[in-house]
Design an enzyme around this catalytic site. Structure first.
Site, PDB file in Angstrom:
ATOM      1  N   ARG A 103     -34.404 -19.043  43.999  1.00 39.68           N
ATOM      2  CA  ARG A 103     -32.984 -19.287  44.303  1.00 39.68           C
ATOM      3  C   ARG A 103     -32.285 -17.992  44.703  1.00 39.68           C
ATOM      4  O   ARG A 103     -31.422 -17.979  45.585  1.00 39.68           O
ATOM      5  CB  ARG A 103     -32.290 -19.922  43.094  1.00 39.68           C
ATOM      6  CG  ARG A 103     -30.951 -20.585  43.415  1.00 39.68           C
ATOM      7  CD  ARG A 103     -29.767 -19.681  43.225  1.00 39.68           C
ATOM      8  NE  ARG A 103     -29.788 -19.070  41.925  1.00 39.68           N
ATOM      9  CZ  ARG A 103     -29.366 -17.838  41.691  1.00 39.68           C
ATOM     10  NH1 ARG A 103     -28.896 -17.069  42.673  1.00 39.68           N
ATOM     11  NH2 ARG A 103     -29.416 -17.325  40.473  1.00 39.68           N
ATOM     12  N   GLU A 124     -25.106   0.255  42.732  1.00 36.71           N
ATOM     13  CA  GLU A 124     -25.711   1.585  42.811  1.00 36.71           C
ATOM     14  C   GLU A 124     -26.336   1.957  41.473  1.00 36.71           C
ATOM     15  O   GLU A 124     -26.058   1.318  40.448  1.00 36.71           O
ATOM     16  CB  GLU A 124     -24.659   2.614  43.205  1.00 36.71           C
ATOM     17  CG  GLU A 124     -24.083   2.358  44.592  1.00 36.71           C
ATOM     18  CD  GLU A 124     -23.195   3.484  45.097  1.00 36.71           C
ATOM     19  OE1 GLU A 124     -22.827   3.439  46.279  1.00 36.71           O
ATOM     20  OE2 GLU A 124     -22.882   4.397  44.298  1.00 36.71           O
ATOM     21  N   HIS A 162     -23.377   2.709  39.310  1.00 30.97           N
ATOM     22  CA  HIS A 162     -22.167   1.896  39.432  1.00 30.97           C
ATOM     23  C   HIS A 162     -22.549   0.456  39.724  1.00 30.97           C
ATOM     24  O   HIS A 162     -23.020   0.128  40.806  1.00 30.97           O
ATOM     25  CB  HIS A 162     -21.256   2.443  40.538  1.00 30.97           C
ATOM     26  CG  HIS A 162     -20.688   3.790  40.223  1.00 30.97           C
ATOM     27  ND1 HIS A 162     -19.617   3.967  39.393  1.00 30.97           N
ATOM     28  CD2 HIS A 162     -21.089   5.032  40.584  1.00 30.97           C
ATOM     29  CE1 HIS A 162     -19.351   5.260  39.275  1.00 30.97           C
ATOM     30  NE2 HIS A 162     -20.237   5.925  39.984  1.00 30.97           N
ATOM     31  N   GLY A 163     -22.347  -0.405  38.695  1.00 29.26           N
ATOM     32  CA  GLY A 163     -22.599  -1.823  38.856  1.00 29.26           C
ATOM     33  C   GLY A 163     -21.316  -2.618  38.760  1.00 29.26           C
ATOM     34  O   GLY A 163     -20.775  -3.086  39.749  1.00 29.26           O
ATOM     35  N   CYS A 165     -17.787 -11.967  49.003  1.00 33.03           N
ATOM     36  CA  CYS A 165     -19.189 -12.356  49.160  1.00 33.03           C
ATOM     37  C   CYS A 165     -19.803 -12.687  47.804  1.00 33.03           C
ATOM     38  O   CYS A 165     -20.556 -13.666  47.662  1.00 33.03           O
ATOM     39  CB  CYS A 165     -19.978 -11.247  49.838  1.00 33.03           C
ATOM     40  SG  CYS A 165     -19.403 -10.795  51.489  1.00 33.03           S
ATOM     41  N   LEU A 166     -19.501 -11.875  46.802  1.00 31.80           N
ATOM     42  CA  LEU A 166     -20.039 -12.121  45.466  1.00 31.80           C
ATOM     43  C   LEU A 166     -19.596 -13.475  44.928  1.00 31.80           C
ATOM     44  O   LEU A 166     -20.366 -14.168  44.249  1.00 31.80           O
ATOM     45  CB  LEU A 166     -19.621 -11.011  44.506  1.00 31.80           C
ATOM     46  CG  LEU A 166     -20.278  -9.649  44.709  1.00 31.80           C
ATOM     47  CD1 LEU A 166     -19.713  -8.638  43.728  1.00 31.80           C
ATOM     48  CD2 LEU A 166     -21.795  -9.747  44.550  1.00 31.80           C
ATOM     49  N   GLY A 181     -42.782 -24.089  20.095  1.00 33.71           N
ATOM     50  CA  GLY A 181     -43.500 -23.217  19.176  1.00 33.71           C
ATOM     51  C   GLY A 181     -44.226 -22.110  19.917  1.00 33.71           C
ATOM     52  O   GLY A 181     -43.700 -21.510  20.851  1.00 33.71           O
ATOM     53  N   GLU A 186     -24.421 -10.350  39.561  1.00 34.18           N
ATOM     54  CA  GLU A 186     -23.233 -10.985  40.143  1.00 34.18           C
ATOM     55  C   GLU A 186     -22.081 -11.045  39.136  1.00 34.18           C
ATOM     56  O   GLU A 186     -21.307 -11.987  39.116  1.00 34.18           O
ATOM     57  CB  GLU A 186     -23.543 -12.403  40.653  1.00 34.18           C
ATOM     58  CG  GLU A 186     -24.817 -12.557  41.441  1.00 34.18           C
ATOM     59  CD  GLU A 186     -24.791 -11.883  42.792  1.00 34.18           C
ATOM     60  OE1 GLU A 186     -23.786 -11.230  43.111  1.00 34.18           O
ATOM     61  OE2 GLU A 186     -25.791 -11.991  43.512  1.00 34.18           O
ATOM     62  N   GLY A 187     -22.009 -10.035  38.281  1.00 33.33           N
ATOM     63  CA  GLY A 187     -20.941  -9.961  37.291  1.00 33.33           C
ATOM     64  C   GLY A 187     -21.458 -10.235  35.895  1.00 33.33           C
ATOM     65  O   GLY A 187     -22.019 -11.299  35.621  1.00 33.33           O
TER      66      GLY A 187
END
Length: 396
Positions: free
Chosen positions: A102, A145, A148-149, A250-251, A351, A375-376
């Site tokens: 997906r 990055e 940086h997310g 876009c996100l 199990g 995506e967050g």
């Protein structure tokens, strides 16, 4: 007395009758996606996951493209122009096979293709979208990055003007499709704010390295992008959009697909646990006959129903009037966390077999650990919802 009409037998996977809300056309879309998953993905995906690779990514992209699944909710340029609900149903079926599959479709259509479709020049669209829709070209989306997310405003990738050209320097991390892509949509800081660039991956200075040693999304190509003085013509930049509005819109497209997709992973785990509970005997009878197991199954069924109904509502609303960011966050925050709970509960019902790749449960569970934060993160979606509730920005 007249004989009573027999009551239809309940579908254990759809106690609420959600299927009755779908049109014949929507059911046909779902069936077509399920067929390709049954034949081209499900027999092999456990081996791909175990090997940590997706060796048939280009062949699979072309097969998915031939069904119109790449950029299927976009209009024109070879795209299918289908509804948000159609796209959601496709995402659900694809993720019922594997989150990595997906993700391939989501990044291609809802991030790379959507960015070009929404913000690109006519030349960008003509050059890339028909080939991407058919699966003949693969795209990626470079925003996150190494440092940086959740705070893309701090990105370090820079684009500077040099005569009529742009020169890009920096790196992007955790990029799906990166090392198999023909084109990358890269976001960079400029003197005019954040801008997006269409970067053919054969441009000198552009390299992509496949990330290994993942324990999640193993049947997916994940890469680091490195841009070392990548020189692009002036028209490589998206002409109008400035700032984070572009990448964040876009996100939201990709997050919408996740709302549905997570329910696919949850359905697969629930279906597996339900069947196992009817077959696995302990203390002289199937474990599905014990109250604690039935309580687990009932809780899973309720959360699966709630999440699917929420996805359906958001899909109908997206088709009718559109979605606000907090509505997408509501769906992602709820559905991914509940899907993860369903997978974890299914694991307990199976199990020791719950950790075996002979069953899909542990694979879905591991994958959802990534879906939970990409995506967050849950924290970011919680704060987006909190801001909508209170009017107060708590991000900083």
């Amino acid at each position: 007395m007249t004989a009573k009409t027999p009551r239809p037998k309940a579908d254990p996977l759809d106690l609420a009758g959600i299927d009755d809300l779908l049109s014949p056309e929507e059911k046909a879309v779902r069936a077509a996606v399920r067929q390709v998953c049954d034949t081209s993905i499900d027999p092999y995906v456990a081996d791909w996951f175990e090997a940590g690779e997706l060796p048939v990514v280009r062949e699979l992209a072309k097969e998915l493209g031939s069904l119109g699944l790449l950029g299927m909710h976009l209009e024109g340029y070879g795209c299918a122009g289908m509804s948000a609900v159609d796209y959601g149903l496709a995402c659900l079926e694809l993720e019922a096979s594997d989150s990595g599959i997906r993700s391939l479709v989501s990044v291609q259509g809802s991030l790379a293709m959507y960015a070009i479709w929404r913000f690109g020049t006519e030349e960008h669209k003509q050059q890339w979208l028909p080939r991407m829709a058919s699966g003949d070209a693969i795209g990626c989306f470079g925003l996150t990055e190494p440092d940086h997310g959740s705070d893309p405003a701090g990105m370090r990738t820079r684009a500077r003007r040099d005569g009529a050209d742009w020169v890009l320097d920096g790196s992007k991390m955790w990029i799906t499709n990166g090392s198999v892509s023909d084109v990358a949509v890269v976001w960079a800081e400029t003197e005019e704010g954040v801008r997006g660039f269409v970067v053919p991956t054969d441009t000198p200075g552009f390299t992509a390295h496949t990330i290994k040693h993942k324990m999640s999304l193993r049947a997916s190509v994940t890469s680091e992008l490195v841009l070392d003085r990548v020189r692009l013509p002036a028209d490589a930049a998206f002409p109008e959009v400035r700032g984070l509005r572009g990448p964040l819109s876009c996100l939201n497209e990709a997050r919408y697909g996740i709302v549905w997709g997570a329910m696919g992973a949850a359905r697969s785990a629930f279906r597996t646990a339900l069947a196992y509970a009817g077959e696995r005997a302990q203390f002289g009878r199937p474990i599905g006959g014990f109250q604690l197991t039935q309580a687990k199954l009932a809780d899973m069924a309720v959360e699966l129903t709630n999440g699917t109904l929420l996805a359906m509502h958001l899909g109908r609303r997206k088709d009718a009037v559109g979605l606000r960011p907090e509505q997408v966050s509501l769906g992602k925050l709820n559905n991914v966390s509940k899907a993860l709970e369903i997978c974890r509960t299914a694991r307990t019902i199976l199990g020791a077999n719950g950790i075996s790749l002979e069953y899909p449960v542990i694979r879905h569970m591991n994958n959802l650990e990534s879906v939970l934060t990409y995506e967050g993160t849950p924290e970011m979606h919680t704060l987006i919802i909190g801001q909508a509730l209170t009017g107060q920005d708590a991000f900083r």
